[in-house]
Design a protein around this motif. Structure first.
Motif, PDB file in Angstrom:
ATOM      1  N   TYR A 142      48.904  46.330  43.210  1.00 35.79           N
ATOM      2  CA  TYR A 142      50.087  45.672  42.658  1.00 35.79           C
ATOM      3  C   TYR A 142      51.346  46.483  42.901  1.00 35.79           C
ATOM      4  O   TYR A 142      51.283  47.646  43.311  1.00 35.79           O
ATOM      5  CB  TYR A 142      49.906  45.469  41.149  1.00 35.79           C
ATOM      6  N   TRP A 171      43.880  45.723  40.665  1.00 34.98           N
ATOM      7  CA  TRP A 171      43.671  44.432  41.356  1.00 34.98           C
ATOM      8  C   TRP A 171      42.174  44.151  41.447  1.00 34.98           C
ATOM      9  O   TRP A 171      41.395  45.028  41.827  1.00 34.98           O
ATOM     10  CB  TRP A 171      44.281  44.512  42.743  1.00 34.98           C
ATOM     11  N   ASP A 217      50.003  35.859  38.755  1.00 30.38           N
ATOM     12  CA  ASP A 217      48.899  36.762  39.074  1.00 30.38           C
ATOM     13  C   ASP A 217      47.549  36.075  38.836  1.00 30.38           C
ATOM     14  O   ASP A 217      46.585  36.308  39.568  1.00 30.38           O
ATOM     15  CB  ASP A 217      49.037  38.033  38.218  1.00 30.38           C
TER      16      ASP A 217
END
Lengths: 317, 318
Positions: free
Chosen positions: A17, A24, B65
């Motif tokens: 990230y 991640w 995300d």
């Protein structure tokens, strides 16, 4: 007039990230987990008990669902207050009827103002989460670190005193955070945070101060989001929540445990014309009780921690 | 500022040279998953604010995300199930941030096309040289990580300059010859491909991408109920399929893995995919293959027809 060439510089263009708060990891590629009793779906139902002050400052922005009219905005103040007086009673009755154990994220100032409500929840053994001081006390980078630290301290201390509970969970007002919020939460003994909606399982957060887990509490199927922001009907809301539940139950069964988290607001779903939609949702969920684990967030967190080593592929420390 | 960009001529929908897609299909159907990265702390742009709140804007960053962490695999599984190869509109920094996600797309033979570096870096305010550098960076990144010659462009966050289409065509051709810089997704003026004029005279076209069927527009701007989105998609398809009997049409579903892949919405998307791919005479394809097929079979005919119709107008007027 062209922009400076720094506009084409990307300082955080790298693996993972553009921040270091968590690692991640794609849900589909993690080792599958199962919840207690071998259940594929943990079900967390949270009620937010909110205080929208009449003298809203609106700094650095007006909180959604807060005051919008010139002072004194009695219309919005009392519409929200309705939830803590009348709406909550309907929700509690619906939970009783369905056999649901919900959690309650509470503004600390509301707890001070409504001791009877605190007593009622504590007496039934319900888990209380900290929901900030009031809805007008937003945790954003407009706050200095020490100001925010004081806000977190005052909030959790007040709730710990008034409830006698350890207060392990945190939900920021309107889910906003500053760059320091996760560090401050861990520093003040909070074990989990529900602001982030980027997963269907809990996952560890990196802090400078201690251990913290994000427990995603979905926004997209929230009552206030679907009916209040998107202006969908209560029937459509119930359909969307049930569709989400069915999908996650199926995915959990096929691919490994998932978390279904439903966030409710008594000033929204506690209205007489909407409460039936919640009852229908709870009936739908609890009719599948043999395949789900309906539990408070703290219990779900503990089960998650017991099932995942902090370094298992996604561990950020 | 110009009154109109004037990169295409007025060309009425009816009476155009007939398009027949491969196998006699009526509709060329493609799905364009946007795979995006919104920076948590992007630099300010005087023309557009990336986030509505002080950084970090956790609500907005978090749900986007979710798309990459959770949603992408769900969407990929659905496209696999219905035999669809995605045409990915990519914030190319995802190649660096989340290479596993890109590898999964490439393994499936999906097309990857340019959607800027980040969806929080806009074209607004860039000089021509800066915009050219951004486009070149994006095409190099895609090539380095996927081996693909990038054929298509959807400008980041739909932010443009007057030269965006020219620059993309030029950089694509410089880097990849006839395989690069073929089509734009930025124009919503038609339900069929149309030739687009570039200043360098390169053969370049618009492939219909559809903002109306774009899940983000549908869900966050128009606030449509999930199951109604399925109805809209089916109606959209039905009409393009009907008209496609006269001359081939294009239907695109532009998606975002943080919208359609949410548990309360994915069922609606599947229903539409099942319905559309359940029809015969549908060419399930990619943006690049539509562009290539059109360039090879219809581009010149279209140019001639357009030119002939402009002449007629001029003659009548003069």
């Amino acid at each position: 007039m062209a922009l400076d060439d720094s506009t084409l510089r990307y300082d955080h263009r790298r693996y993972g990230y553009d921040h270091d708060r968590y690692a991640w990891s794609m849900l589909a590629e993690r080792p599958p987990i199962t919840w207690p009793g071998g259940k594929p779906l943990a079900v967390w139902i949270n009620v937010s008990l909110q205080f929208y002050p009449l003298n809203q400052r609106g700094v650095p922005f007006k909180v959604p669902n807060g005051m919008t009219m010139p002072y004194p905005d009695l219309r919005h103040f009392t519409l929200r207050d309705y939830g803590n007086r009348v709406g909550i009673s309907r929700l509690l009755r619906a939970f009783d009827r369905a056999g649901v154990q919900a959690t309650y994220a509470m503004n600390a100032r509301l707890a001070e103002r409504t001791p009877a409500l605190v007593r009622r929840l504590v007496d039934q053994g319900a888990e209380i989460l900290a929901h900030g001081w009031t809805m007008d006390h937003l945790h954003t980078s407009a706050l200095a670190r020490d100001e925010e630290a004081e806000l977190v301290r005052r909030t959790v201390d007040t709730l710990r005193t008034l409830t006698g509970q350890p207060i392990r969970g945190w939900l920021s007002p309107a889910r906003h955070q500053s760059w320091h919020t996760p560090d401050l939460l861990a520093e003040h003994g909070l074990a989990y945070c529900a602001d982030w909606v980027n997963d269907d399982l809990p996952y560890p957060v990196a802090t400078a101060t201690g251990r913290l887990v994000n427990m995603p509490l979905a926004t997209e199927i929230e009552d206030q989001f679907v009916m209040g922001q998107n202006l969908h009907s209560e029937d459509s809301w119930a359909e969307q929540v049930c569709d989400a539940f069915d999908y996650l139950l199926a995915e959990g069964t096929a691919r490994g445990g998932r978390l279904f988290a439903l966030s409710l607001h008594p000033w929204m779903v506690g209205q007489p014309h909407r409460i039936g939609a919640l009852e229908a949702v709870l009936d739908h969920i609890m009719a599948r009780r043999d395949r789900i684990w309906q539990a408070p967030a703290g219990d779900i967190l503990d089960a998650y921690l017991a099932r995942t080593a902090p370094t298992a592929g996604q561990g950020a420390t | 500022m110009k009154e109109a960009l004037d990169v295409y001529e007025y060309w009425p929908y009816e009476g155009r040279p007939r398009i027949r897609w491969p196998g006699g299909a009526r509709v060329a159907f493609w799905v364009a998953p946007n795979v995006e990265y919104y920076e948590i702390d992007p630099p300010p742009n005087p023309h557009r604010k990336p986030w509505p709140h002080p950084h970090p804007s956790v609500p907005g960053y978090g749900i986007r995300d979710y798309g990459n962490r959770v949603g992408h695999h769900r969407q990929m599984a659905l496209l696999d199930k219905y035999g669809i190869k995605g045409s990915v509109s990519l914030s190319v920094a995802v190649c660096e941030h989340h290479p596993e996600l890109i590898a999964a797309c490439v393994d499936r033979g999906w097309e990857i096309f340019n959607h800027g570096i980040y969806n929080t870096r806009y074209t607004y305010g860039l000089s021509e040289d800066q915009e050219r550098a951004m486009i070149r960076d994006a095409l190099e990144t895609i090539h380095r990580h996927t081996g693909q010659a990038c054929a298509g462009y959807l400008a980041p966050a739909l932010s443009h300059s007057e030269h965006t289409l020219d620059l993309f065509a030029e950089v694509g051709r410089e880097m990849f010859g006839d395989d690069g810089g073929l089509y734009t997704c930025d124009l919503f003026h038609d339900d069929q491909p149309t030739p687009i004029r570039t200043r360098s005279g390169l053969r370049f076209l618009s492939v219909p991408y559809s903002l109306e069927m774009n899940d983000t527009i549908v869900y966050t701007v128009n606030k449509v109920e999930p199951r109604h989105y399925a109805t809209m998609l089916k109606r959209h398809f039905d009409r393009l399929y009907q008209e496609g009997a006269e001359s081939g049409t294009v239907m695109c579903i532009p998606t975002h893995n943080y919208q359609i892949s949410c548990p309360h919405r994915i069922r609606a998307f599947e229903e539409a995919l099942e319905y559309i791919t359940g029809h015969s005479d549908v060419w399930v394809t990619t943006g690049r293959d539509i562009a290539r097929y059109y360039l090879e079979h219809y581009y010149d005919t279209a140019l001639a027809d357009i030119a002939a119709k402009q002449t007629t107008t001029t003659a009548a007027g003069g």
